[in-house]
Design a protein around this motif. Structure first.
Motif, PDB file in Angstrom:
ATOM      1  N   THR A 197       0.844  -1.202   0.000  1.00 27.26           N
ATOM      2  CA  THR A 197       0.000   0.000   0.000  1.00 27.26           C
ATOM      3  C   THR A 197       0.872   1.241   0.000  1.00 27.26           C
ATOM      4  N   ALA A 198       1.907   1.251   0.829  1.00 28.02           N
ATOM      5  CA  ALA A 198       2.831   2.386   0.854  1.00 28.02           C
ATOM      6  C   ALA A 198       3.504   2.556  -0.509  1.00 28.02           C
ATOM      7  N   TYR A 199       3.881   1.461  -1.132  1.00 26.97           N
ATOM      8  CA  TYR A 199       4.517   1.539  -2.447  1.00 26.97           C
ATOM      9  C   TYR A 199       3.566   2.145  -3.478  1.00 26.97           C
ATOM     10  N   ALA A 200       2.326   1.674  -3.488  1.00 22.52           N
ATOM     11  CA  ALA A 200       1.345   2.203  -4.435  1.00 22.52           C
ATOM     12  C   ALA A 200       1.132   3.699  -4.220  1.00 22.52           C
ATOM     13  N   ILE A 201       1.024   4.126  -2.955  1.00 28.27           N
ATOM     14  CA  ILE A 201       0.833   5.540  -2.653  1.00 28.27           C
ATOM     15  C   ILE A 201       2.035   6.353  -3.130  1.00 28.27           C
ATOM     16  N   GLN A 202       3.235   5.881  -2.810  1.00 30.75           N
ATOM     17  CA  GLN A 202       4.436   6.624  -3.182  1.00 30.75           C
ATOM     18  C   GLN A 202       4.547   6.783  -4.696  1.00 30.75           C
ATOM     19  N   ARG A 203       4.221   5.759  -5.442  1.00 27.43           N
ATOM     20  CA  ARG A 203       4.348   5.830  -6.895  1.00 27.43           C
ATOM     21  C   ARG A 203       3.234   6.693  -7.503  1.00 27.43           C
ATOM     22  N   LEU A 204       2.011   6.507  -7.055  1.00 24.22           N
ATOM     23  CA  LEU A 204       0.913   7.308  -7.587  1.00 24.22           C
ATOM     24  C   LEU A 204       1.076   8.785  -7.231  1.00 24.22           C
ATOM     25  N   ALA A 205       1.685   9.059  -6.092  1.00 24.73           N
ATOM     26  CA  ALA A 205       1.853  10.436  -5.639  1.00 24.73           C
ATOM     27  C   ALA A 205       2.846  11.212  -6.491  1.00 24.73           C
ATOM     28  N   THR A 206       3.584  10.544  -7.355  1.00 27.11           N
ATOM     29  CA  THR A 206       4.499  11.250  -8.249  1.00 27.11           C
ATOM     30  C   THR A 206       3.761  11.911  -9.409  1.00 27.11           C
ATOM     31  N   LEU A 207       2.491  11.583  -9.592  1.00 26.08           N
ATOM     32  CA  LEU A 207       1.724  12.092 -10.722  1.00 26.08           C
ATOM     33  C   LEU A 207       0.814  13.220 -10.244  1.00 26.08           C
ATOM     34  N   PRO A 208       1.034  14.461 -10.689  1.00 23.27           N
ATOM     35  CA  PRO A 208       0.278  15.598 -10.149  1.00 23.27           C
ATOM     36  C   PRO A 208      -1.198  15.599 -10.506  1.00 23.27           C
ATOM     37  N   ASN A 209      -1.609  14.835 -11.509  1.00 23.64           N
ATOM     38  CA  ASN A 209      -3.021  14.802 -11.892  1.00 23.64           C
ATOM     39  C   ASN A 209      -3.788  13.676 -11.209  1.00 23.64           C
ATOM     40  N   VAL A 210      -3.119  12.904 -10.337  1.00 20.33           N
ATOM     41  CA  VAL A 210      -3.752  11.756  -9.681  1.00 20.33           C
ATOM     42  C   VAL A 210      -3.980  12.061  -8.209  1.00 20.33           C
ATOM     43  N   SER A 211      -5.211  11.854  -7.745  1.00 16.97           N
ATOM     44  CA  SER A 211      -5.563  11.989  -6.329  1.00 16.97           C
ATOM     45  C   SER A 211      -5.811  10.602  -5.764  1.00 16.97           C
ATOM     46  N   ILE A 212      -5.393  10.390  -4.521  1.00 13.96           N
ATOM     47  CA  ILE A 212      -5.377   9.053  -3.927  1.00 13.96           C
ATOM     48  C   ILE A 212      -6.319   8.998  -2.733  1.00 13.96           C
ATOM     49  N   TYR A 213      -7.117   7.943  -2.680  1.00  8.01           N
ATOM     50  CA  TYR A 213      -7.969   7.667  -1.527  1.00  8.01           C
ATOM     51  C   TYR A 213      -7.656   6.270  -1.004  1.00  8.01           C
ATOM     52  N   LEU A 214      -7.639   6.127   0.299  1.00 11.72           N
ATOM     53  CA  LEU A 214      -7.491   4.823   0.932  1.00 11.72           C
ATOM     54  C   LEU A 214      -8.850   4.338   1.397  1.00 11.72           C
ATOM     55  N   ASP A 215      -9.129   3.074   1.148  1.00 12.38           N
ATOM     56  CA  ASP A 215     -10.392   2.490   1.574  1.00 12.38           C
ATOM     57  C   ASP A 215     -10.390   2.280   3.086  1.00 12.38           C
ATOM     58  N   ALA A 216     -11.427   2.746   3.749  1.00 12.92           N
ATOM     59  CA  ALA A 216     -11.567   2.551   5.190  1.00 12.92           C
ATOM     60  C   ALA A 216     -12.839   1.773   5.513  1.00 12.92           C
ATOM     61  N   ALA A 217     -13.247   0.909   4.600  1.00 10.66           N
ATOM     62  CA  ALA A 217     -14.408   0.045   4.817  1.00 10.66           C
ATOM     63  C   ALA A 217     -15.648   0.903   5.056  1.00 10.66           C
ATOM     64  N   HIS A 218     -16.430   0.600   6.092  1.00  4.78           N
ATOM     65  CA  HIS A 218     -17.683   1.321   6.332  1.00  4.78           C
ATOM     66  C   HIS A 218     -17.951   1.363   7.832  1.00  4.78           C
ATOM     67  N   ALA A 219     -18.919   2.171   8.202  1.00  9.26           N
ATOM     68  CA  ALA A 219     -19.166   2.427   9.625  1.00  9.26           C
ATOM     69  C   ALA A 219     -19.570   1.171  10.384  1.00  9.26           C
ATOM     70  N   GLY A 220     -20.258   0.247   9.717  1.00  8.79           N
ATOM     71  CA  GLY A 220     -20.646  -0.980  10.380  1.00  8.79           C
ATOM     72  C   GLY A 220     -19.479  -1.900  10.673  1.00  8.79           C
ATOM     73  N   TRP A 221     -18.359  -1.640  10.017  1.00 13.08           N
ATOM     74  CA  TRP A 221     -17.160  -2.461  10.219  1.00 13.08           C
ATOM     75  C   TRP A 221     -16.181  -1.741  11.154  1.00 13.08           C
ATOM     76  N   LEU A 222     -15.756  -0.552  10.761  1.00 13.02           N
ATOM     77  CA  LEU A 222     -14.740   0.159  11.534  1.00 13.02           C
ATOM     78  C   LEU A 222     -15.300   1.310  12.357  1.00 13.02           C
ATOM     79  N   GLY A 223     -16.622   1.470  12.374  1.00 16.55           N
ATOM     80  CA  GLY A 223     -17.214   2.602  13.066  1.00 16.55           C
ATOM     81  C   GLY A 223     -17.301   2.477  14.570  1.00 16.55           C
ATOM     82  N   TRP A 224     -17.021   1.303  15.104  1.00 19.53           N
ATOM     83  CA  TRP A 224     -17.099   1.102  16.554  1.00 19.53           C
ATOM     84  C   TRP A 224     -15.857   1.654  17.230  1.00 19.53           C
ATOM     85  N   ASN A 225     -15.986   2.027  18.510  1.00 16.63           N
ATOM     86  CA  ASN A 225     -14.890   2.693  19.198  1.00 16.63           C
ATOM     87  C   ASN A 225     -13.589   1.900  19.146  1.00 16.63           C
TER      88      ASN A 225
END
Length: 235
Positions: A197-225
């Motif tokens: 994941t770090a590798y993909a971010i580092q490589r994609l971040a070299t391209l100024p026209n590309v914006s990057i989002y990381l998947d954080a699943a959904h509130a029913g999965w990761l929304g608990w304290n």
């Protein structure tokens, strides 16, 4: 810098909803890779969204097959769809899609944004088998992911600097490291998920026209304290 390119931690479902509902800004930037300050913070502003002709054709074929519902079916032709890069083979579709996006941008005179889901992590979806991928760590999967998948994506994206692109990086990866470390399959995949994941971010971040989002699943999965705290540590 890399942290400027990774715009948000976002669920895949939210990203697709955004494609259909966001983009009502008032000042359109020129149809090139150069963006306004606001659009660098939110790439969904002031753009049109790429409409995949193949998707439009499929909708039209369905409408013809169900004439009584054709009017309702045809309404979905106006909504954009994500472009899934879920195998190495599918990476070679990128030029076809971006050639069409370029045509749409030239025709409208407004930036046309394409949304790609980068989704071929080795040992993919370690907590389930429903979306297991083609690459395995024990079969040189990490090296193939870098060279045959990410680097090929970079090569294709780099050829279209005038087009805005959003890349959602690897659903089913980091969220599993927050909640499923009781599973041997996820323990085995942990280091690779983090490093690649770090590798993909580092490589994609070299391209100024590309914006990057990381998947954080959904509130029913990761929304608990407890899960939120674990997820923050992972991200």
């Amino acid at each position: 810098m890399i942290h400027q390119r990774v715009l948000a931690v976002l669920s895949v479902s939210l990203a697709f909803s955004a494609c259909a509902s966001i983009g009502k800004g008032t000042t359109a930037p020129p149809p090139s890779g150069a963006r306004t300050e606001a659009s660098r913070r939110n790439p969904f502003l002031d753009v049109n969204f790429f409409l995949n002709p193949e998707y439009v054709e499929n909708v039209e074929a369905t409408a013809k097959a169900f004439p009584s519902d054709a009017e309702a079916i045809r309404k979905v032709k106006q909504y954009p769809t994500g472009l899934w890069l879920d195998t190495i083979a599918h990476v070679e579709f990128i030029p076809k899609w971006l050639d069409e996006a370029r045509k749409q941008q030239q025709a409208s005179g407004k930036p046309t944004l394409s949304l790609f889901v980068v989704y071929d992590m080795p040992n993919r979806d370690c907590a389930a088998k429903s979306s297991a991928g083609e690459l395995r760590l024990e079969q040189n999967g990490a090296a193939r992911y870098r060279t045959e998948f990410i680097e090929r994506i970079i090569t294709h994206f780099k050829a279209y600097p005038e087009l805005p692109i959003v890349a959602i990086v690897e659903p089913d990866s980091l969220p599993n490291l927050a909640t499923n470390m009781n599973l041997p399959s996820c323990v085995a995949a942990r280091d690779a998920y983090m490093e690649l994941t770090a590798y993909a971010i580092q490589r994609l971040a070299t391209l100024p026209n590309v914006s990057i989002y990381l998947d954080a699943a959904h509130a029913g999965w990761l929304g608990w304290n407890d899960n939120r705290e674990k997820a923050v540590k992972v991200f």
